[in-house]
Every structure is written in structure tokens, then in C-alpha cells.
Motif scaffolding. Structure first.
Motif, PDB file in Angstrom:
ATOM      1  N   THR A   1       0.852  -1.195   0.000  1.00 39.72           N
ATOM      2  CA  THR A   1       0.000   0.000   0.000  1.00 39.72           C
ATOM      3  C   THR A   1       0.883   1.238   0.000  1.00 39.72           C
ATOM      4  O   THR A   1       2.107   1.148   0.162  1.00 39.72           O
ATOM      5  CB  THR A   1      -0.921   0.042   1.233  1.00 39.72           C
ATOM      6  N   LEU A   2       0.264   2.389  -0.144  1.00 39.06           N
ATOM      7  CA  LEU A   2       1.026   3.641  -0.115  1.00 39.06           C
ATOM      8  C   LEU A   2       1.639   3.883   1.254  1.00 39.06           C
ATOM      9  O   LEU A   2       2.633   4.599   1.367  1.00 39.06           O
ATOM     10  CB  LEU A   2       0.132   4.804  -0.539  1.00 39.06           C
ATOM     11  N   GLY A   3       1.074   3.273   2.305  1.00 40.00           N
ATOM     12  CA  GLY A   3       1.621   3.414   3.650  1.00 40.00           C
ATOM     13  C   GLY A   3       2.592   2.308   4.023  1.00 40.00           C
ATOM     14  O   GLY A   3       3.052   2.237   5.148  1.00 40.00           O
ATOM     15  N   GLY A   4       2.888   1.408   3.088  1.00 40.22           N
ATOM     16  CA  GLY A   4       3.786   0.283   3.356  1.00 40.22           C
ATOM     17  C   GLY A   4       3.030  -1.033   3.270  1.00 40.22           C
ATOM     18  O   GLY A   4       1.820  -1.059   3.065  1.00 40.22           O
ATOM     19  N   PRO A   5       3.727  -2.154   3.449  1.00 42.77           N
ATOM     20  CA  PRO A   5       3.101  -3.464   3.352  1.00 42.77           C
ATOM     21  C   PRO A   5       2.077  -3.696   4.477  1.00 42.77           C
ATOM     22  O   PRO A   5       2.315  -3.311   5.615  1.00 42.77           O
ATOM     23  CB  PRO A   5       4.250  -4.459   3.496  1.00 42.77           C
TER      24      PRO A   5
END
Length: 69
Positions: A11-15
């Protein structure tokens, strides 16, 4: 038969990893199990207000028969 899966989506916030179970009555093939797991994970991730773009990459996926049935 019931299956247990773990899937990690980029995701844009990390896995983000999601785990759950699904029933073979609705997902007969390995491809359909993956597609169901991916769709459920994206829905759960977006429900937690993490931004997951359409087509977010799968970083890890495992789906095995659940022995606890």
C-alpha cells in the motif's frame, strides 16, 4: 473444505498483511482463492483507512487447507 490464507499487499503506507479463512464452496480453484483473498484484503485494508490503490501489488500470498475444521 475451509482454507486459511495470509496475503500481504503493498500500500502507499507500506506493506499490510491480512489473514482469514474462506470456504471451498465459493472458491474452487487456486486462482479463484487468490482473487477472493486479494479482494477481501483490499476491502479490509481500505476499511481501516489505509490507502490501497487499484492494482496494489501482492508481496506475499499463502493459502492452505485449514486443519481446524
Amino acid at each position: 473444505m475451509r482454507y486459511f490464507y495470509v496475503i500481504t499487499i503493498g500500500t502507499l503506507g507500506g506493506p499490510v498483511s491480512v489473514s482469514n479463512t474462506m470456504y471451498a464452496s465459493t472458491v474452487m480453484t487456486a486462482q479463484s482463492r487468490y482473487e477472493a483473498a486479494y479482494a477481501a484484503a483490499i476491502e479490509q485494508i481500505r476499511g481501516s483507512e489505509v490507502e490501497a490503490p487499484d492494482g496494489a501489488p501482492t508481496l506475499f500470498y499463502s493459502c492452505e487447507p485449514d486443519e481446524q475444521t
